[in-house]
Design an enzyme around this catalytic site. Structure first.
Site, PDB file in Angstrom:
ATOM      1  CB  SER A   1     -49.680 -41.817  -3.456  1.00 14.19           C
ATOM      2  OG  SER A   1     -51.068 -41.745  -3.281  1.00 14.19           O
TER       3      SER A   1
ATOM      4  CG  ASP B   1     -51.278 -36.480   2.268  1.00 10.71           C
ATOM      5  OD1 ASP B   1     -52.367 -36.489   1.671  1.00 10.71           O
ATOM      6  OD2 ASP B   1     -50.358 -37.288   2.034  1.00 10.71           O
TER       7      ASP B   1
ATOM      8  CG  HIS C   1     -51.360 -37.016  -1.633  1.00 10.60           C
ATOM      9  ND1 HIS C   1     -50.981 -37.912  -0.655  1.00 10.60           N
ATOM     10  CD2 HIS C   1     -51.512 -37.750  -2.771  1.00 10.60           C
ATOM     11  CE1 HIS C   1     -50.903 -39.130  -1.169  1.00 10.60           C
ATOM     12  NE2 HIS C   1     -51.206 -39.063  -2.449  1.00 10.60           N
TER      13      HIS C   1
END
EC number: 2.3.1.-
Length: 394
Positions: free
Chosen positions: A178, A342, A375
């Site tokens: 991320s 995601d 995610h």
């Protein structure tokens, strides 16, 4: 309708000892401080007395060429693996892949990670960071919103200083998830001669309009909390309610609707209180997200949250005006792990990043992570990629 008896693991899943082949790392880590008299940001502003925390797993070899840098995500810290207490359980977010005999093998590699500037966990005793909550030596008061704006590139530059202080000039690999992926990509773009391998997990080469809007929505509850007071709350009541709502949005967006639907259905938080009859009654998923947010808010700082939002919004690989140029600068073989579910980094953007990196012949491998967490599968399901990681690092 009965209340869901959700497992405590639902909440728990949402947070320097040397080793050698003869004496394997035992999983205990110690947070170390790295101090700089001053640091000049990419915008040219100087921050005096910068300190960030770091920890490492494994032993730095004599050639100093067995180093893997781990860069952490938005709400993360340098604690990628291990435990702080001898008798405690491992609490690192990537314990599944870091350790003796694991893909990031501490018998072979020296793995190092640092807390970023403006780390979200400014009130966490296991975090060391400089940011708005730190004391401005010129005033003797917390910086607040007078703290200079910082970028992903600034995070990278502090990490570079940390590594150079240990005589480390090159990296066997840089890997992050991320916001950590943004840092890893920036490392490979800014210092292509120092990076041998790039591993980007659930991240892309630029903060696209979708991510810009998502981050803006995360920041809004803090700015709307009257206690925020334009960032001047350190001597008063902090904007805890706004921070909790912000963290709730982070948790929700980092997950996927499939996880929510499969875990909670439409169960009530309190089996005695029907939302159809009680305006203050809650559903189980609401209560769970609130509980997670409340726990996170205890160690977080609202201003640090806003600075992290800004750092992510301003990201473009290469810290310039051309995504193509920034990604073309990457020469290291690249592994990109991502989720088709995601809801933060659009899968199309990740694939586009891969295309631009490999446009000039750089080797890129794309691999999906399966799961129902969206995610978060980049953190919680990283062990799926163990064989790929092991082969890529070799």
């Amino acid at each position: 309708m009965r209340c869901t008896q959700w497992h405590s693991g639902v909440i728990a899943s949402l947070g320097l000892f040397l080793a050698s082949p003869l004496w394997a790392w035992d999983g205990v880590v110690e947070k170390q401080p790295f101090e700089m008299d001053s640091f000049t940001t990419q915008s040219g502003e100087t921050i005096p007395n910068v300190t960030v925390g770091w920890e490492a797993y494994g032993e730095l070899n004599e050639a100093r060429d067995n180093v893997i840098l781990i860069t952490h995500f938005f709400s993360g810290t340098s604690h990628a693996a291990g435990r702080y207490d001898q008798d405690g359980e491992p609490t690192g977010y990537w314990d599944a892949i870091i350790g003796p005999g694991k893909p990031l093998d501490t018998d072979e590699y020296y793995i190092i990670s640092s807390d970023t500037l403006v780390n979200l966990g400014a009130n966490d005793p296991n975090v060391t960071t400089t940011g708005p909550a730190s004391i401005n030596p010129d005033t003797g008061e917390p910086w607040g919103m007078d703290f200079p704006v910082v970028t992903i590139r600034d995070f990278v530059e502090v990490q570079r200083e940390l590594l150079e202080s240990q005589g480390i000039e090159s990296l066997h690999a840089v890997m992050g998830a991320s916001m950590g992926a943004l840092q890893a990509i920036e490392w490979a773009s800014a210092y292509p001669d120092r990076i041998e391998r790039l591993i980007s997990v659930i991240g892309g080469g630029v903060a696209d309009p979708w991510l810009l809007a998502t981050l803006s929505a995360w920041a809004a509850p803090i700015r709307l909390d009257a206690n925020w007071n334009e960032g001047n709350y350190y001597d008063d009541e902090p904007p805890t309610d706004g921070l909790k709502e912000a963290l709730k949005l982070v948790t929700l967006n980092a997950n996927h609707w499939q996880w929510a639907n499969e875990t909670f259905n439409r169960d009530w938080a309190d089996e005695e209180r029907d939302p159809a009859q009680d305006i203050n009654a809650r559903y189980a998923i609401e209560q769970t997200l609130d509980d997670i947010a409340a726990t996170r808010a205890e160690t977080s700082d609202a201003n640090h949250f806003l600075y992290l939002v800004q750092a992510n919004q301003t990201f473009m690989a290469g810290h310039g005006n051309s995504l193509e140029k920034g990604l073309a600068a990457i020469e290291a073989p690249t592994l990109m792990l991502y989720s088709e579910k995601d809801l933060v980094f659009a899968p199309q953007g990740v694939r586009r990043t891969a295309e631009l990196i490999e446009a000039d012949g750089t080797d890129v491998t794309l691999e999906t992570l399966e799961g129902n967490r969206g995610h978060l599968d980049g953190v919680l399901s990283i062990d799926q990629a163990s064989d790929t990681l092991r082969a890529f690092l070799q």
